[in-house]
Design an enzyme around this catalytic site. Structure first.
Site, PDB file in Angstrom:
ATOM      1  N   GLU A 166     -21.849  43.013  63.599  1.00 34.07           N
ATOM      2  CA  GLU A 166     -22.027  43.896  64.752  1.00 34.07           C
ATOM      3  C   GLU A 166     -21.175  43.437  65.938  1.00 34.07           C
ATOM      4  OE1 GLU A 166     -26.481  45.629  63.863  1.00 34.07           O
ATOM      5  OE2 GLU A 166     -26.289  43.828  65.097  1.00 34.07           O
ATOM      6  N   THR A 175     -33.964  52.242  70.469  1.00 36.64           N
ATOM      7  CA  THR A 175     -34.068  53.474  71.255  1.00 36.64           C
ATOM      8  C   THR A 175     -32.755  54.239  71.341  1.00 36.64           C
ATOM      9  OG1 THR A 175     -33.657  52.159  73.254  1.00 36.64           O
ATOM     10  CG2 THR A 175     -35.942  52.588  72.674  1.00 36.64           C
ATOM     11  N   LYS A 180     -24.572  47.064  52.208  1.00 31.44           N
ATOM     12  CA  LYS A 180     -24.608  47.314  53.635  1.00 31.44           C
ATOM     13  C   LYS A 180     -24.992  46.006  54.314  1.00 31.44           C
ATOM     14  CE  LYS A 180     -27.560  48.000  56.212  1.00 31.44           C
ATOM     15  NZ  LYS A 180     -28.251  47.175  57.261  1.00 31.44           N
ATOM     16  N   THR A 197     -29.402  38.554  50.606  1.00 30.68           N
ATOM     17  CA  THR A 197     -28.116  39.250  50.602  1.00 30.68           C
ATOM     18  C   THR A 197     -27.954  40.482  51.469  1.00 30.68           C
ATOM     19  OG1 THR A 197     -28.836  40.667  48.841  1.00 30.68           O
ATOM     20  CG2 THR A 197     -27.760  38.664  48.199  1.00 30.68           C
TER      21      THR A 197
END
Length: 405
Positions: free
Chosen positions: A274, A405, A177, A188
């Site tokens: 991301e 949040t 992941k 890593t």
């Protein structure tokens, strides 16, 4: 070497599972607790984050792996178990629960966590779901485990290969992941690698160190070194090959297979950064030293200005030269040549440290692809290196602006 299905359960003697344990304390439909278990004890090697702040699971795992042996892994997502007063208690408790269900010693369990830092955590979710986790272990459970360790990942990272050592067919499988908080020299992210190869602890540790330095430690998404990064490699020897105890041709065959797996995971993590829309591969050629080659490649791939330019499909080669220039490497900028390429072709944008005429239209076509290659020729030696990263997008800020949040 052949790509195969099965992930961490492709090697002989491994089972895995992933379940919904509601680690965050509220109902969810996402799996968040995983286990990987070997039929027999394994030779084991690991690498860890270089951040001074380390999650409690790393402390416990390091202690458990002092003898170089493990038989099971338990990992949760949703809570990093970092900077918690009861962190060690939770990590050790998770190992105890899994060990009791599997009838093994807790010291043979590796524990890992990923998610938000500094959030309260209890053993309740582990206690409620440990029997479900263990009773569901299966030989095709890698997919469930891979999904359970994900946080902001948009897709699972799962690979496996088969290869021959002598006349014996052997296997290496892996899941990982990683999407954000990823930067070179941290170790890593989270990666769990399994194999049925019979190999000594000394040879495995040497192999893992070398492979990680050229793969995972050459990845950057955002320049942040995580607190919980860990790579664990478990080899149970069930392939029954002639045991690898020296750096011979059999060692090299396994190393090539492990490198392939780790490179695939590294590229997958970089591409799934991301908010990312592009995988960036930076190759440095003809450097004076290996250090210089690696340093330059990583400097370019971590430049926020360059990453933003790639998101905007802007062939702003000056940002590449800028990143090369501030890299702590021995280079002669007047010799540098830079080209950009993708499935749409290739263009040279810089020679001898200066710009050259090129078609902005062709550059736009090249940079519109989702995989971009940056080739940097230093014209100063014989060494090369590769680093992987991604573009910097609006969505990266959106994801991290309210991550907690």
């Amino acid at each position: 070497m052949q790509e195969i299905e099965g992930g961490v359960t492709a090697p002989l003697g491994f089972k895995a599972n992933g379940v919904i344990a509601n680690i965050k304390g509220h109902n969810t439909t996402k799996k968040d607790l995983a286990a990987i278990v070997s039929q027999v004890p394994c030779t084991c090697a690991a690498t860890y984050t270089q951040n001074k702040v380390k999650g409690a699971p790393l402390t416990v795992t390091k202690k458990h792996l002092k003898n170089g042996q493990a038989q099971a892994i338990i990992c949760n997502s949703g809570n990093a178990n970092t900077c918690n007063a009861n962190g060690i208690e939770i990590a050790e408790g998770a190992c105890d629960l899994l060990a009791k269900e599997l009838h093994m010693d807790p010291s043979d369990v590796v524990v890992a966590s990923t998610g938000v830092i500094g959030q309260p955590m209890t053993l309740d979710p582990f206690e409620k779901h440990i029997h479900e986790l263990v009773s569901g272990l299966k030989e095709d459970g890698s997919d469930d485990a891979a999904n359970a360790i994900m946080t902001t990942d948009t897709h699972k990272k799962e690979y496996a290969v088969a290869f021959k050592i002598g006349d014996t067919t052997c296997h290496i499988g892996a899941i990982a992941k990683g999407s954000g908080m990823i930067h070179p020299n941290m170790a890593t992210m989270l990666a769990f690698v399994t194999s049925d190869v019979d190999i000594s602890r000394e040879m495995l540790e040497m192999m893992v160190h070398d492979v990680v330095n050229d793969t995972f430690n050459m990845v950057s998404v955002d320049g942040d070194t995580s607190t919980n990064d860990m790579l664990v490699v478990m080899c149970n020897g069930l392939a029954d090959n002639k045991k690898i105890v020296i750096k011979d041709k059999h060692y090299q065959i396994m190393k090539e297979a492990l490198y392939y797996i780790c490179e695939s995971l590294s590229k997958g993590i970089a591409k799934d950064g991301e908010g990312a829309t592009k995988l960036l591969t930076c190759n440095t050629h003809n450097a004076r030293t290996l250090h210089d080659a690696k340093t330059v490649a990583k400097s370019v791939i971590t430049s926020s200005l360059f990453k933003a330019a790639m998101f905007g499909k802007d062939a702003n080669w000056g940002r590449i030269l800028c990143a090369i220039g501030y890299a702590p490497a021995d280079i002669d900028i007047t010799k540098v040549e830079v080209s950009l390429s993708s499935a749409q072709g290739s263009i040279i944008v810089c020679k001898n440290g200066a710009g050259v005429p090129f078609s902005e239209g062709k550059a736009l076509d090249i940079l519109s692809e989702d995989e971009i290659v940056i080739d940097i020729d230093l014209h100063d030696g014989d060494y090369m290196a590769t680093a992987w990263g991604c573009d910097l997008t609006y969505d990266y800020v959106k994801i991290n602006g309210d991550y907690r949040t």
